[in-house]
Design a protein around this motif. Structure first.
Motif, PDB file in Angstrom:
ATOM      1  N   SER A   8       6.166  15.161   9.197  1.00 10.16           N
ATOM      2  CA  SER A   8       7.539  15.617   8.999  1.00 10.16           C
ATOM      3  C   SER A   8       8.018  16.452  10.180  1.00 10.16           C
ATOM      4  N   ALA A   9       7.091  17.079  10.883  1.00  7.81           N
ATOM      5  CA  ALA A   9       7.482  17.809  12.092  1.00  7.81           C
ATOM      6  C   ALA A   9       7.931  16.833  13.171  1.00  7.81           C
ATOM      7  N   ASP A  10       7.283  15.658  13.226  1.00  4.65           N
ATOM      8  CA  ASP A  10       7.667  14.640  14.206  1.00  4.65           C
ATOM      9  C   ASP A  10       8.881  13.835  13.755  1.00  4.65           C
ATOM     10  N   ARG A  11       9.219  13.936  12.490  1.00  5.68           N
ATOM     11  CA  ARG A  11      10.324  13.136  11.968  1.00  5.68           C
ATOM     12  C   ARG A  11      11.653  13.524  12.630  1.00  5.68           C
ATOM     13  N   ALA A  12      11.776  14.794  13.007  1.00 11.60           N
ATOM     14  CA  ALA A  12      13.002  15.215  13.689  1.00 11.60           C
ATOM     15  C   ALA A  12      13.200  14.426  14.979  1.00 11.60           C
ATOM     16  N   ALA A  13      12.062  14.050  15.591  1.00 13.29           N
ATOM     17  CA  ALA A  13      12.144  13.256  16.814  1.00 13.29           C
ATOM     18  C   ALA A  13      12.312  11.770  16.499  1.00 13.29           C
ATOM     19  N   GLY A  14      12.164  11.405  15.214  1.00 16.81           N
ATOM     20  CA  GLY A  14      12.345  10.016  14.797  1.00 16.81           C
ATOM     21  C   GLY A  14      11.170   9.120  15.119  1.00 16.81           C
ATOM     22  N   THR A  15       9.963   9.684  15.235  1.00 15.92           N
ATOM     23  CA  THR A  15       8.827   8.864  15.642  1.00 15.92           C
ATOM     24  C   THR A  15       8.022   8.311  14.475  1.00 15.92           C
ATOM     25  N   LEU A  16       7.955   9.004  13.350  1.00 15.17           N
ATOM     26  CA  LEU A  16       7.069   8.573  12.267  1.00 15.17           C
ATOM     27  C   LEU A  16       7.658   8.992  10.932  1.00 15.17           C
ATOM     28  N   GLY A  17       7.589   8.124   9.961  1.00 18.47           N
ATOM     29  CA  GLY A  17       8.054   8.428   8.616  1.00 18.47           C
ATOM     30  C   GLY A  17       6.924   8.264   7.616  1.00 18.47           C
ATOM     31  N   PRO A  18       7.054   8.826   6.427  1.00 24.35           N
ATOM     32  CA  PRO A  18       5.985   8.734   5.424  1.00 24.35           C
ATOM     33  C   PRO A  18       5.738   7.315   4.925  1.00 24.35           C
ATOM     34  N   ASP A  19       6.718   6.417   5.069  1.00 19.41           N
ATOM     35  CA  ASP A  19       6.515   5.041   4.629  1.00 19.41           C
ATOM     36  C   ASP A  19       5.426   4.341   5.424  1.00 19.41           C
ATOM     37  N   VAL A  20       5.213   4.752   6.646  1.00 15.94           N
ATOM     38  CA  VAL A  20       4.201   4.141   7.504  1.00 15.94           C
ATOM     39  C   VAL A  20       2.806   4.360   6.925  1.00 15.94           C
ATOM     40  N   LEU A  21       2.594   5.433   6.189  1.00 11.58           N
ATOM     41  CA  LEU A  21       1.278   5.746   5.648  1.00 11.58           C
ATOM     42  C   LEU A  21       0.870   4.807   4.526  1.00 11.58           C
ATOM     43  N   ALA A  22       1.811   4.205   3.833  1.00 10.34           N
ATOM     44  CA  ALA A  22       1.490   3.298   2.733  1.00 10.34           C
ATOM     45  C   ALA A  22       1.151   1.893   3.219  1.00 10.34           C
ATOM     46  N   LEU A  23       1.511   1.542   4.423  1.00 11.13           N
ATOM     47  CA  LEU A  23       1.306   0.183   4.918  1.00 11.13           C
ATOM     48  C   LEU A  23      -0.160  -0.244   4.967  1.00 11.13           C
ATOM     49  N   PRO A  24      -1.109   0.587   5.449  1.00 11.50           N
ATOM     50  CA  PRO A  24      -2.504   0.136   5.449  1.00 11.50           C
ATOM     51  C   PRO A  24      -3.033  -0.136   4.041  1.00 11.50           C
ATOM     52  N   ALA A  25      -2.688   0.708   3.093  1.00 10.01           N
ATOM     53  CA  ALA A  25      -3.147   0.506   1.718  1.00 10.01           C
ATOM     54  C   ALA A  25      -2.541  -0.749   1.111  1.00 10.01           C
ATOM     55  N   LEU A  26      -1.263  -0.976   1.333  1.00  9.66           N
ATOM     56  CA  LEU A  26      -0.610  -2.177   0.807  1.00  9.66           C
ATOM     57  C   LEU A  26      -1.145  -3.440   1.469  1.00  9.66           C
ATOM     58  N   GLY A  27      -1.411  -3.369   2.749  1.00  8.24           N
ATOM     59  CA  GLY A  27      -1.981  -4.518   3.453  1.00  8.24           C
ATOM     60  C   GLY A  27      -3.371  -4.857   2.941  1.00  8.24           C
ATOM     61  N   SER A  28      -4.185  -3.843   2.707  1.00  7.14           N
ATOM     62  CA  SER A  28      -5.527  -4.080   2.177  1.00  7.14           C
ATOM     63  C   SER A  28      -5.471  -4.638   0.765  1.00  7.14           C
ATOM     64  N   LEU A  29      -4.566  -4.121  -0.046  1.00  3.69           N
ATOM     65  CA  LEU A  29      -4.421  -4.635  -1.412  1.00  3.69           C
ATOM     66  C   LEU A  29      -3.977  -6.095  -1.400  1.00  3.69           C
ATOM     67  N   ALA A  30      -3.050  -6.431  -0.526  1.00  2.90           N
ATOM     68  CA  ALA A  30      -2.616  -7.823  -0.404  1.00  2.90           C
ATOM     69  C   ALA A  30      -3.760  -8.713   0.073  1.00  2.90           C
ATOM     70  N   GLY A  31      -4.568  -8.220   0.984  1.00  6.79           N
ATOM     71  CA  GLY A  31      -5.727  -8.978   1.448  1.00  6.79           C
ATOM     72  C   GLY A  31      -6.746  -9.203   0.353  1.00  6.79           C
ATOM     73  N   LEU A  32      -6.971  -8.189  -0.469  1.00  4.81           N
ATOM     74  CA  LEU A  32      -7.907  -8.328  -1.585  1.00  4.81           C
ATOM     75  C   LEU A  32      -7.410  -9.350  -2.589  1.00  4.81           C
ATOM     76  N   VAL A  33      -6.127  -9.310  -2.908  1.00  2.00           N
ATOM     77  CA  VAL A  33      -5.555 -10.277  -3.851  1.00  2.00           C
ATOM     78  C   VAL A  33      -5.691 -11.695  -3.293  1.00  2.00           C
ATOM     79  N   CYS A  34      -5.412 -11.869  -2.008  1.00  2.00           N
ATOM     80  CA  CYS A  34      -5.548 -13.194  -1.393  1.00  2.00           C
ATOM     81  C   CYS A  34      -6.992 -13.666  -1.417  1.00  2.00           C
ATOM     82  N   LEU A  35      -7.926 -12.784  -1.111  1.00  2.00           N
ATOM     83  CA  LEU A  35      -9.336 -13.149  -1.128  1.00  2.00           C
ATOM     84  C   LEU A  35      -9.782 -13.573  -2.523  1.00  2.00           C
TER      85      LEU A  35
END
Length: 121
Positions: free
Chosen positions: A69-96
């Motif tokens: 959130s300190a970097d968010r003022a600069a527009g570099t990173l948002g909290p949504d980015v943190l959920a992407l690895p977990a969602l990607g892994s879950l999608a991979g598990l479902v596909c497997l």
């Protein structure tokens, strides 16, 4: 290549899902009279480990969001980015799991395993 959150890989997610479902199965086995205290001790130990992993993941994600959130003022990173690895892994598990289930439906594929060919000869 970047590393995701610890515990969000295919094996970690598979372990978490199974550990969270173990008490339900053990309740069924208890109702059928096929459970014991030793089995319940094992199930509760695995459940505690899984809940500890989830708590650590939530704590690390919360800390990362606060730091980001300190970097968010600069527009570099948002909290949504943190959920992407977990969602990607879950999608991979479902596909497997889907591929394994479909493969089991292929005629002859399920019975041509190396372990069965050793015992057949």
């Amino acid at each position: 290549m970047t590393a995701g959150l610890p515990g969000t890989g295919l094996g970690g997610l598979f372990y978490l899902i199974l550990s969270l479902l173990m008490p339900l199965r053990e309740l069924y086995l208890t109702a059928c009279g096929r459970s014991s205290r030793a089995r319940w001790r094992f199930v509760l130990t695995q459940l505690a480990i899984a809940l500890g992993i989830i708590a650590a993941m939530v704590a690390s994600a919360t800390l990362a969001v606060r730091v980001a959130s300190a970097d968010r003022a600069a527009g570099t990173l948002g909290p949504d980015v943190l959920a992407l690895p977990a969602l990607g892994s879950l999608a991979g598990l479902v596909c497997l799991l889907l591929v394994v289930r479909v493969w089991a439906l292929v005629p002859g594929a399920a019975r041509d395993t190396p372990a069965e060919s050793l015992t057949a000869g």
